[in-house]
Design an enzyme around this catalytic site. Sequence first.
Site, short mmCIF file in Angstrom:
data_model
loop_
_atom_site.label_atom_id
_atom_site.label_comp_id
_atom_site.label_asym_id
_atom_site.label_seq_id
_atom_site.Cartn_x
_atom_site.Cartn_y
_atom_site.Cartn_z
N ASN A 187 -0.36 -1.80 -7.34
CA ASN A 187 -1.62 -1.03 -7.33
C ASN A 187 -1.68 -0.05 -6.16
O ASN A 187 -2.56 -0.10 -5.31
CB ASN A 187 -2.85 -1.96 -7.34
CG ASN A 187 -2.93 -2.86 -6.12
OD1 ASN A 187 -1.93 -3.10 -5.44
ND2 ASN A 187 -4.11 -3.36 -5.83
N ASP B 72 -1.00 -12.91 -1.09
CA ASP B 72 -1.96 -11.88 -1.49
C ASP B 72 -2.41 -11.07 -0.26
O ASP B 72 -3.58 -10.71 -0.13
CB ASP B 72 -3.16 -12.46 -2.25
CG ASP B 72 -3.93 -11.37 -3.01
OD1 ASP B 72 -3.47 -10.21 -3.04
OD2 ASP B 72 -4.99 -11.69 -3.58
N ARG C 42 0.80 -1.25 0.00
CA ARG C 42 0.00 0.00 0.00
C ARG C 42 0.82 1.29 0.00
O ARG C 42 0.27 2.36 0.23
CB ARG C 42 -0.94 0.03 1.21
CG ARG C 42 -1.82 -1.20 1.39
CD ARG C 42 -2.76 -1.38 0.24
NE ARG C 42 -3.77 -2.42 0.51
CZ ARG C 42 -4.40 -3.09 -0.43
NH1 ARG C 42 -4.13 -2.86 -1.71
NH2 ARG C 42 -5.30 -3.99 -0.13
#
Length: 422
Positions: free
Chosen positions: A91, A302, A61
């Site tokens: 991302n 993940d 993040r």
Amino acid sequence: MRLALRGGRLLDGAGDRGVHDLYVRDGVIEGLDLGGEVDLDVDAAGRVVTPAFLDLHAHLRDPGQEVKEDLASGLAAAAAGGYGPVVSMANTIPVVDGPGIVADLVARAARVEGARLRPAAAISKGLRGEELTDLAALKAAGAVMVTDDGVPVADSRLFRSACEYAAALGLIVQTHSEDPSLRDGGVMNEGAVSQRLGLPGNPDASEAVMVFRDGEVARLTGARVHLAHVSSRRGLEVARWLKAGGAPVTVEVTPHHLTLTDECLRSFDPVYKVAPPLRTAADVEALRAGLVDGAVDSIGTDHAPHTLAEKQQDMLSAPFGIANLEVAFPLLYTRLVATGSLPLERLLWLLQDGPARVMGWPAPRLEPGAPADLTVLDLEAEREVDGTRFKSKAKHTPWQGEALRGWPVATVVAGRLVHGEG
Ligand SMILES: [Zn+2]
């Protein structure tokens, strides 16, 4: 800096090396039972000493969503979970789609005490699936993989171009294999449970269709394509067929898809909301069979942390993701190894040699000269999962209160103790 890990049973992909004192000096393994002065003693008596795990799939993040996780908390969580190298997903905000962002991540991670950061970069600019990133520049800046993970690459021609460049550059392509139009607005597995709950479903076909597309493009281009978080029996069967036909694909499964089912969603608790979704017991059984028979190449976490406020929204609004770096090994050890359904050596392989092979990295070994990335596992002591004690900023976990064994009690990365209990 010289360390001794004393009296542990040494286990790696070469087998059981017996009980020894393992010495580490200046970031590498020095040797066994050498004696002499050390700066730090780690008591490993009655425990297993093994190479630190490799995670090819974690959402840290950072940059941009440090309220969920940042490099310091994410790499500390990984170290607490027994991990050495961790591949961070692209991302973030902004997306890791330029060499400057990759270089900044590498530079900042070098100042963080914890696991080793190995950044992935995006396939498409802004993860918009429209324009290819500069794969050569991203690789030169330190990216070890390209992936739009979190978002499927819907445009097959763009995916083909990415694979062509990646093949030429020797970069690994990681997929998020879900057909976006079939997935549509699905928030859980499509099936009897989703119908009962009246929640929009995401069918296993959305995965199987995209695994097939991704695998065929791998075959066409020769790119090495790692199929991330395969969740369904149908998806795994297609991957198995692709591999049997010689397509250069490898398969990842996650700890949650190996241990939870869509029945969990009956609680309407978004802690179980994840993409791809938790499937049925039959899917879990198929994934577990794949661990044993070689269809699965690696277990990746993940790890996808979110704030409690985000995850306490209703099922439709809450974001997808489970934070699991710190429980992955104890969970899999307790549920699979301790129950006799998977040999310990195979579980370790799927966390060590398997991911190393996927990446084309040397197999981690407890041998002189090898990088001192090590974890010490206590396979005996049972302890309850307590998310409030996680190093990760995400403290809520599907396994809160569960009694597990196999806790990593010490982790050494690059010859330094980065996690230690007691
Ligand atoms: Zn992911």
